[in-house]
Design a protein around this motif. Structure first.
Motif, PDB file in Angstrom:
ATOM      1  N   SER A 208       0.700  -1.309  -0.148  1.00  0.00           N
ATOM      2  CA  SER A 208      -0.024   0.049   0.085  1.00  0.00           C
ATOM      3  C   SER A 208       0.977   1.214   0.038  1.00  0.00           C
ATOM      4  CB  SER A 208      -0.939  -0.188   1.337  1.00  0.00           C
ATOM      5  OG  SER A 208      -1.700  -1.214   1.418  1.00  0.00           O
ATOM      6  N   CYS A 209       0.378   2.315  -0.797  1.00  0.00           N
ATOM      7  CA  CYS A 209       0.925   3.608  -0.523  1.00  0.00           C
ATOM      8  C   CYS A 209      -0.176   4.654  -0.009  1.00  0.00           C
ATOM      9  CB  CYS A 209       1.450   4.069  -2.211  1.00  0.00           C
ATOM     10  SG  CYS A 209       1.775   5.769  -2.452  1.00  0.00           S
ATOM     11  N   ARG A 210       0.482   5.006   1.124  1.00  0.00           N
ATOM     12  CA  ARG A 210      -0.626   6.216   1.594  1.00  0.00           C
ATOM     13  C   ARG A 210      -0.125   7.398   1.834  1.00  0.00           C
ATOM     14  NH1 ARG A 210      -2.324   3.785   7.465  1.00  0.00           N
ATOM     15  NH2 ARG A 210      -3.138   1.992   5.991  1.00  0.00           N
ATOM     16  N   VAL A 211      -1.096   8.512   1.426  1.00  0.00           N
ATOM     17  CA  VAL A 211      -0.483   9.828   1.327  1.00  0.00           C
ATOM     18  C   VAL A 211      -1.555  10.764   2.175  1.00  0.00           C
ATOM     19  CG1 VAL A 211      -0.744  11.856  -0.394  1.00  0.00           C
ATOM     20  CG2 VAL A 211       0.228   9.489  -1.141  1.00  0.00           C
ATOM     21  N   GLN A 212      -0.661  11.491   2.985  1.00  0.00           N
ATOM     22  CA  GLN A 212      -1.470  12.360   3.842  1.00  0.00           C
ATOM     23  C   GLN A 212      -1.010  13.960   3.470  1.00  0.00           C
ATOM     24  OE1 GLN A 212       0.373  10.051   7.526  1.00  0.00           O
ATOM     25  NE2 GLN A 212      -1.775  10.359   8.125  1.00  0.00           N
ATOM     26  N   HIS A 213      -2.084  14.773   3.551  1.00  0.00           N
ATOM     27  CA  HIS A 213      -1.776  16.104   3.305  1.00  0.00           C
ATOM     28  C   HIS A 213      -2.866  17.013   3.784  1.00  0.00           C
ATOM     29  CE1 HIS A 213      -1.849  19.492   0.468  1.00  0.00           C
ATOM     30  NE2 HIS A 213      -0.501  19.155   0.309  1.00  0.00           N
TER      31      HIS A 213
END
Length: 318
Positions: A208-213
């Protein structure tokens, strides 16, 4: 002396009639998203009602430049994207409407309200955000023993972003994190890569690739599994076969219909002949398969013809 006293009292009464306690409110900070329309809220109130518009003046400024103004002379704006609802002024709304928000629109705005002899200002900070989009890419080395997983986040603002890799919900370390790169419109893109050793066990694991912004209420995540070369090749072959079959279905169907109309009387004879040919070619496995497929195809054509014939008879009777 008495005349001066009377004149002073008259001026004082006039001032009291036009004076009204003024209050202005503008929340800060306020948020907006790139390409969206937004409203910078600013409200005002006066003690004396109803509102006398001839005494009212409202302006919005940004970076020490007046964007728009309203007074007894009317409404004027320096930017066609900036406006506010004049009809709502009677209810105390002096909010600024901004259409098609861009990155340069971020910063501090000043809402100024003047009523009669009183003037008040309120500052509000506009934060501009752009939600990221994420893409993933899987590449393999020439020995097919390692896979490089790449996660790309694009079109986001502000530039601070966090990309985390997981394997079956377990955080992976030693990722290669790139630096944010700015596009011409002011948004950013950034890559993050992870090297994975290809094993049979890896085929069952979920990466999984998880992005937080700051622009996201919850993280974005993309899941995928590694596919070995043989499986991927088989999948591609099957996909191509189905595409070819789908593209040829219509012309083949038309040809079948025309052929059935022309050769309907010979169907039974062909089937019997093929049965004899099949028995005589049992010695060759490949010939057996080909003959079997021919019989199967001719049988389907025969029954299709029968169905079409029955339907046409039913239509004619009606």
């Amino acid at each position: 002396m008495a005349e001066r006293t009377i004149l002073g009292i008259f001026i004082l009464l006039s001032l009291l009639q036009t004076y009204a306690a003024l209050d202005v409110f503008a929340p800060s900070p306020q948020r907006a998203f790139v390409t969206n329309n937004t409203v910078l809220n600013c409200t005002f109130s006066v003690d004396k009602q109803p509102l006398d518009f001839s005494l009212l003046s409202i302006s919005w400024s940004f970076q020490e430049k007046v964007l728009l103004r309203y007074d007894s002379k009317g409404f004027s704006t320096q930017d066609p994207r900036m406006s506010f609802c004049v009809e709502s002024l009677g209810d105390g709304y002096a909010s600024l409407h901004i259409s098609n928000v861009t990155i340069p629109d971020r910063g501090t705005y000043v809402c100024t309200v003047i009523y009669s002899t009183e003037s008040k200002k309120k500052k509000t900070l506009l934060k501009v955000l752009a939600r990221p989009r994420i893409y993933t890419l899987i590449t393999k080395d020439h020995r097919n023993t390692e896979s490089i997983l790449t996660c790309k986040a694009t079109e986001f603002f502000p530039p601070d972003i966090w990309i985390t890799w997981y394997r079956n919900e377990e955080v992976l370390r030693n990722e290669l994190m790139g630096k944010p790169q700015m596009y011409k419109d002011g948004t950013y893109q950034m890559d993050s890569s992870m090297k994975i050793t290809s094993t049979n066990e890896g085929q069952k694991q979920i990466f999984s690739c998880r992005v937080q912004h700051d622009s996201l209420q919850e993280p974005l995540q993309m899941n995928f599994q590694l596919i070995n070369e043989d499986t991927e090749t088989s999948f591609n072959v099957v996909t191509v076969v189905y595409i070819i079959l789908g593209l040829t279905a219509i012309p083949v169907g038309i040809g079948i219909f025309l052929w059935i109309r022309k050769n309907a009387g010979k169907m039974v004879t062909h089937i019997k002949t093929l049965q004899i040919a099949l028995l005589s070619s049992m010695k060759s496995k490949s010939m057996y398969i080909v003959s079997l497929l021919n019989i199967y195809a001719r049988c389907i054509l025969f029954f299709a013809y029968k169905l079409i014939y029955i339907l046409s008879q039913s239509v004619n009777k009606r």
